[in-house]
Design a protein around this motif. Sequence first.
Motif, PDB file in Angstrom:
ATOM      1  N   THR A 196      59.066  34.854  81.346  1.00  0.00           N
ATOM      2  CA  THR A 196      57.571  34.310  81.094  1.00  0.00           C
ATOM      3  C   THR A 196      57.205  34.148  79.346  1.00  0.00           C
ATOM      4  O   THR A 196      57.741  35.416  78.860  1.00  0.00           O
ATOM      5  N   LEU A 197      56.432  33.342  78.819  1.00  0.00           N
ATOM      6  CA  LEU A 197      56.010  33.409  77.661  1.00  0.00           C
ATOM      7  C   LEU A 197      54.763  33.915  77.712  1.00  0.00           C
ATOM      8  O   LEU A 197      53.806  33.629  78.464  1.00  0.00           O
ATOM      9  N   THR A 198      54.326  35.156  76.594  1.00  0.00           N
ATOM     10  CA  THR A 198      53.083  35.726  76.679  1.00  0.00           C
ATOM     11  C   THR A 198      52.482  35.325  75.332  1.00  0.00           C
ATOM     12  O   THR A 198      53.105  35.539  74.167  1.00  0.00           O
ATOM     13  N   TYR A 199      51.307  34.762  75.415  1.00  0.00           N
ATOM     14  CA  TYR A 199      50.575  34.311  74.169  1.00  0.00           C
ATOM     15  C   TYR A 199      49.612  35.415  73.987  1.00  0.00           C
ATOM     16  O   TYR A 199      48.756  35.924  74.603  1.00  0.00           O
ATOM     17  N   ASP A 200      49.448  35.712  72.726  1.00  0.00           N
ATOM     18  CA  ASP A 200      48.136  36.405  72.157  1.00  0.00           C
ATOM     19  C   ASP A 200      47.831  36.456  70.718  1.00  0.00           C
ATOM     20  O   ASP A 200      48.831  36.594  69.879  1.00  0.00           O
ATOM     21  N   ASP A 201      46.784  35.952  70.288  1.00  0.00           N
ATOM     22  CA  ASP A 201      46.223  36.055  68.962  1.00  0.00           C
ATOM     23  C   ASP A 201      47.253  35.197  68.025  1.00  0.00           C
ATOM     24  O   ASP A 201      47.520  35.598  67.103  1.00  0.00           O
ATOM     25  N   GLY A 202      47.852  33.852  68.468  1.00  0.00           N
ATOM     26  CA  GLY A 202      48.467  33.154  67.638  1.00  0.00           C
ATOM     27  C   GLY A 202      50.119  33.596  67.559  1.00  0.00           C
ATOM     28  O   GLY A 202      50.884  33.236  66.650  1.00  0.00           O
ATOM     29  N   TYR A 203      50.402  34.324  68.680  1.00  0.00           N
ATOM     30  CA  TYR A 203      51.980  34.840  68.631  1.00  0.00           C
ATOM     31  C   TYR A 203      52.087  34.735  70.129  1.00  0.00           C
ATOM     32  O   TYR A 203      51.663  34.835  71.259  1.00  0.00           O
ATOM     33  N   ILE A 204      53.768  34.361  70.149  1.00  0.00           N
ATOM     34  CA  ILE A 204      54.541  34.317  71.392  1.00  0.00           C
ATOM     35  C   ILE A 204      55.524  35.557  71.514  1.00  0.00           C
ATOM     36  O   ILE A 204      56.195  35.745  70.564  1.00  0.00           O
ATOM     37  N   TYR A 205      55.518  36.101  72.754  1.00  0.00           N
ATOM     38  CA  TYR A 205      56.323  37.144  73.192  1.00  0.00           C
ATOM     39  C   TYR A 205      57.189  36.717  74.164  1.00  0.00           C
ATOM     40  O   TYR A 205      56.816  36.072  75.187  1.00  0.00           O
TER      41      TYR A 205
ATOM     42  N   GLU B 298      55.704  33.994  65.600  1.00  0.00           N
ATOM     43  CA  GLU B 298      54.357  33.182  65.220  1.00  0.00           C
ATOM     44  C   GLU B 298      54.578  31.857  65.459  1.00  0.00           C
ATOM     45  O   GLU B 298      55.283  31.026  65.386  1.00  0.00           O
ATOM     46  N   LEU B 299      53.436  31.561  66.335  1.00  0.00           N
ATOM     47  CA  LEU B 299      53.310  30.240  66.999  1.00  0.00           C
ATOM     48  C   LEU B 299      53.168  29.110  65.880  1.00  0.00           C
ATOM     49  O   LEU B 299      54.224  28.047  66.359  1.00  0.00           O
ATOM     50  N   LEU B 300      52.605  29.074  65.099  1.00  0.00           N
ATOM     51  CA  LEU B 300      52.376  27.956  64.220  1.00  0.00           C
ATOM     52  C   LEU B 300      53.413  27.331  63.362  1.00  0.00           C
ATOM     53  O   LEU B 300      53.888  26.510  62.893  1.00  0.00           O
TER      54      LEU B 300
ATOM     55  N   ASP C 106      60.116  34.518  63.015  1.00  0.00           N
ATOM     56  CA  ASP C 106      60.250  35.693  63.805  1.00  0.00           C
ATOM     57  C   ASP C 106      59.591  36.748  63.075  1.00  0.00           C
ATOM     58  O   ASP C 106      59.597  36.961  61.645  1.00  0.00           O
ATOM     59  N   VAL C 107      58.838  37.447  63.918  1.00  0.00           N
ATOM     60  CA  VAL C 107      58.016  38.470  63.307  1.00  0.00           C
ATOM     61  C   VAL C 107      58.588  40.098  63.385  1.00  0.00           C
ATOM     62  O   VAL C 107      58.949  40.677  62.781  1.00  0.00           O
ATOM     63  N   TRP C 108      59.238  40.299  64.559  1.00  0.00           N
ATOM     64  CA  TRP C 108      60.073  41.150  64.775  1.00  0.00           C
ATOM     65  C   TRP C 108      60.971  41.216  66.106  1.00  0.00           C
ATOM     66  O   TRP C 108      60.552  40.120  66.910  1.00  0.00           O
ATOM     67  N   GLN C 109      61.859  41.933  66.078  1.00  0.00           N
ATOM     68  CA  GLN C 109      62.731  41.821  67.424  1.00  0.00           C
ATOM     69  C   GLN C 109      63.169  43.298  67.772  1.00  0.00           C
ATOM     70  O   GLN C 109      63.553  44.049  67.107  1.00  0.00           O
ATOM     71  N   TYR C 110      62.811  43.719  69.220  1.00  0.00           N
ATOM     72  CA  TYR C 110      63.246  44.934  69.509  1.00  0.00           C
ATOM     73  C   TYR C 110      64.560  44.752  70.591  1.00  0.00           C
ATOM     74  O   TYR C 110      64.765  43.842  71.372  1.00  0.00           O
TER      75      TYR C 110
ATOM     76  N   LEU D 288      55.310  48.885  73.200  1.00  0.00           N
ATOM     77  CA  LEU D 288      55.630  48.391  71.911  1.00  0.00           C
ATOM     78  C   LEU D 288      54.233  48.071  70.987  1.00  0.00           C
ATOM     79  O   LEU D 288      53.355  47.603  71.858  1.00  0.00           O
ATOM     80  N   ASN D 289      54.152  48.344  69.794  1.00  0.00           N
ATOM     81  CA  ASN D 289      53.159  47.871  69.117  1.00  0.00           C
ATOM     82  C   ASN D 289      53.145  46.277  68.852  1.00  0.00           C
ATOM     83  O   ASN D 289      54.244  45.836  68.408  1.00  0.00           O
ATOM     84  N   LYS D 290      52.377  45.750  69.217  1.00  0.00           N
ATOM     85  CA  LYS D 290      52.586  44.158  69.414  1.00  0.00           C
ATOM     86  C   LYS D 290      52.557  43.433  68.010  1.00  0.00           C
ATOM     87  O   LYS D 290      53.145  42.438  67.916  1.00  0.00           O
TER      88      LYS D 290
END
Length: 338
Positions: free
Chosen positions: A13-22, A42-44, A48-52, A83-85
């Motif tokens: 599932t996609l998790t959305y929080d404060d302008g970001y998708i995880y 970053e949604l807009l 890619d912001v980070w990858q684990y 993880l730190n989001k």
Amino acid sequence: NDGNSKTQQALTTLTYDDGYIYYGTGCADISSTSCGVYKCVELLTGKDVWQYTNDASGYYWSGAVVSGDALIFAGDDGIITSLNKKTGEAIDSLSTGLNGVRSTVVMSGNTAYCTTRDGYIVSFSVDSEGKLGDLKSANFAKSSTCTPTVVNDTDGNAVVVVGGATADYKGILAEIDGATLEVKRTVSAIADVKSAPVADVVNGHTYIFYTANKTPGSLYMHELGSDTSEEIYTPDSSAQNYCMASPVMDNNGHIYYTNDSGCLMSVNFVAPYLLGDADGDGKVKVADVVIIQRLILSPDGLTPALLARCDVNGDGKVSVVDAVMVLRHIMGYQELQK
């Protein structure tokens, strides 16, 4: 393929929080994953912001939950990761010691829940820094990939509602105490309940809606605390198929879901009601007449449930006639019949 030598499937599932998708990925065969990643985008911008990266196991259906600055998820290795989001840096991890997680992690207060492939419900605590602890587990089924749903009983206690499969490949829906993980009640289903149940509270009653992975791909309802469930919608023959999809509900009580036919179903569920009881308190009184009069003047607030309770003459609308009939009933001059 995100820099990994193996092709990934994005099935969480996609998790959305404060302008970001995880979301997570997995390099999967029929029964396992050999590696995977979790990503922040970053949604807009789509950047890619980070990858684990997990080089040993992947993330198949195993969505994440946000708690404060922490992103929490689990995978086929049975390890819960925090993880730190914002940065993707590791905060904490916790092993379930069980046979992998293929459900989304959900939270109620400071407690998180998920299921394991070998049919356990797992709970653990999450503190303000994203640290994990107080691991508990209890078996309720032979297998499960169902995402739990947390509701409150009439005493305000958390109840985890979750589905799975039995040893003979039938389905099961369980009510589990959110604090102790004691299995309070189980209800049989036609097949494996892979979907996340959705709940609605009407007039103090909690109704659970779910699907089961077998043709015809129907929608089922279970009232919390009861020992049964019922099929409330069967698709037309052209739309019948297996169903792993979760139902969702809008603010007006409309339920939407799909199955493997590719058709989108829309279902209006109306809970048991007393005709003329506009406010749903179990009694017909002058206050209900006032509500009906307001609906006549402002019909935009008319939901399917309100229409069912207030349309006492059965003509498909709320009118002055209905208000008069309810008032006559209160005065003892007329009975109301469905």
